[in-house]
Write a protein that holds these residues in place. Structure first.
Motif, mmCIF file in Angstrom:
data_model
loop_
_atom_site.group_PDB
_atom_site.id
_atom_site.type_symbol
_atom_site.label_atom_id
_atom_site.label_comp_id
_atom_site.label_asym_id
_atom_site.label_seq_id
_atom_site.Cartn_x
_atom_site.Cartn_y
_atom_site.Cartn_z
ATOM 1 N N GLY A 10 -28.656 2.608 23.434
ATOM 2 C CA GLY A 10 -30.080 1.924 23.788
ATOM 3 C C GLY A 10 -30.622 1.119 22.724
ATOM 4 N N ALA A 13 -33.246 2.016 16.566
ATOM 5 C CA ALA A 13 -34.528 2.270 15.641
ATOM 6 C C ALA A 13 -34.131 2.634 14.275
ATOM 7 C CB ALA A 13 -34.919 3.506 16.305
ATOM 8 N N GLY A 101 -30.613 8.480 20.791
ATOM 9 C CA GLY A 101 -31.331 7.541 21.611
ATOM 10 C C GLY A 101 -32.522 8.060 22.196
ATOM 11 N N GLY A 102 -32.872 7.134 23.382
ATOM 12 C CA GLY A 102 -34.058 7.537 24.134
ATOM 13 C C GLY A 102 -33.984 8.258 25.195
ATOM 14 N N THR A 125 -36.159 6.197 18.842
ATOM 15 C CA THR A 125 -36.920 5.343 19.699
ATOM 16 C C THR A 125 -38.119 5.266 19.008
ATOM 17 O OG1 THR A 125 -37.990 4.625 21.736
ATOM 18 C CG2 THR A 125 -37.572 6.948 21.286
ATOM 19 N N ASP A 127 -40.733 3.584 20.241
ATOM 20 C CA ASP A 127 -41.874 3.918 21.159
ATOM 21 C C ASP A 127 -42.581 5.199 21.098
ATOM 22 O OD1 ASP A 127 -41.405 1.398 22.223
ATOM 23 O OD2 ASP A 127 -40.330 1.809 24.022
ATOM 24 N N THR A 136 -40.667 10.612 17.285
ATOM 25 C CA THR A 136 -39.325 10.216 17.272
ATOM 26 C C THR A 136 -38.602 9.566 16.269
ATOM 27 O OG1 THR A 136 -39.737 8.128 18.738
ATOM 28 C CG2 THR A 136 -39.235 10.125 20.104
ATOM 29 N N ARG A 252 -38.412 -3.327 15.429
ATOM 30 C CA ARG A 252 -37.036 -2.537 15.194
ATOM 31 C C ARG A 252 -36.523 -2.370 13.875
ATOM 32 N NH1 ARG A 252 -35.918 -0.630 19.988
ATOM 33 N NH2 ARG A 252 -36.056 -1.523 22.141
#
Length: 319
Positions: A10, A13, A101-102, A125, A127, A136, A252
């Protein structure tokens, strides 16, 4: 558990490299070989795999992005694609897999676990949109990047007496806008979880101008609306010159903060420990400053709720 695979999937990060490093070194410390999978699930299907040693992860803890690279794989979403991946792991002698990952990456890890393959997920991630974990990997770095941008934008906005709409990432989760908005002293924070009125935003700007305020910052999560349309509407209604800054993928990149490095290191080590204990289909996270783990299917069902108290605080402090 003789050999562990690790991949990143994905969106990248900051802190993913620190997590990779922790996985590799914790595994080797416990006498386990590590295979690095390049380009996520796509690389897993195509056998883009190499053994990783201590030197493979030297001098990467401070680097942004992911040394294993990342990609999205439509083929892995199919049953045939996952069978290919399982066969490839069998060929390479991989007994367990760590996925960083997310939520999309976690769904892939869940599928592998359902097939009986030991898999552990690490949340990476920017977000911060996985509700089971307080934070996260990459989120803290992203908000610090945004805050740095706010400081620079405020300088030029003050010089010209402008308002500035700053658009940040967050299609469905407004945490970046919320945290950076509060820490950066924004006048308005607009997030997808809460509705907003343009007139209310304009009223704040006018009040600020009337008391001699030279600049105004409006934080906008990308999932709410279009920054340029909002800017035009604000300028039409208030007469205040309003500019737009879309930070985009700058959020990012960059060297991860100390918080993200430490979080990633703890999570990476814990993922290996879980595989050694025979656990599978789990994700690691952090709650109340403690590293926790839970079943992937349970974690994916937990909604990420906006911190309403923090959101109200942004309103109180921006009067």
């Amino acid at each position: 558990m003789k050999t562990i695979g690790v991949l990143t999937s994905g969106g990248d990060a900051p802190g993913m490299n620190a997590a990779i490093r922790a996985v590799v070194r914790t595994a080797i410390y416990n006498g386990i070989k590590v295979m690095g999978v390049n380009q996520g699930y796509d690389g897993l299907i195509n056998g883009n795999i190499k053994e990783m040693g201590l030197s493979s992860v030297a001098d990467i803890i401070h680097r942004g992005g992911t040394t294993l690279r990342t990609a999205r794989s439509e083929e892995f979403k199919t049953e045939e694609g996952r069978k290919k991946a399982l066969n490839v792991m069998k060929v390479f002698g991989i007994d367990g897999l760590v996925v960083i990952g997310g939520d999309g990456s976690f769904k892939g890890a869940e599928k592998l676990s359902d097939e009986g393959f030991p898999t552990i997920g690490i949340p990476g991630t920017i977000d911060n949109d996985l509700g089971y974990s307080d934070y996260t990997i990459g989120f803290d770095t992203a908000i610090n990047t945004v805050i740095d941008a706010i400081s620079k934008i405020r300088d030029t906005s003050t010089s010209h007496g402008r308002a500035n709409v700053i658009e940040v990432m967050g299609r469905h989760c407004g945490d970046i806008a919320l945290y950076a908005g509060l820490a950066g002293g924004a006048e308005s924070v607009i997030v997808p979880e809460v509705g907003y009125e343009v007139d209310e935003v304009c009223q704040k700007l006018i009040k600020g101008r009337n008391r001699g305020k030279l600049h105004s910052i409006i934080m906008l999560a990308e999932g709410v609306g279009r920054a340029y349309e909002l800017s035009d509407e604000i300028e039409d209604k208030t007469g205040i010159e309003t500019r737009v800054t879309v930070l985009g993928h700058i959020q990012r990149g960059g060297s991860p903060t100390a918080f993200d490095r430490i979080l990633a290191s703890k999570m990476g080590a814990e993922s290996v420990r879980l595989l050694i204990k025979g656990e599978s289909g789990k994700v690691v996270g952090i709650q109340g400053n403690k590293i926790i783990n839970m079943n992937i299917n349970e974690a994916l069902k937990i909604n990420n709720n906006l911190d309403k108290d923090m959101y109200e605080l942004t309103k109180i402090l921006s009067i």
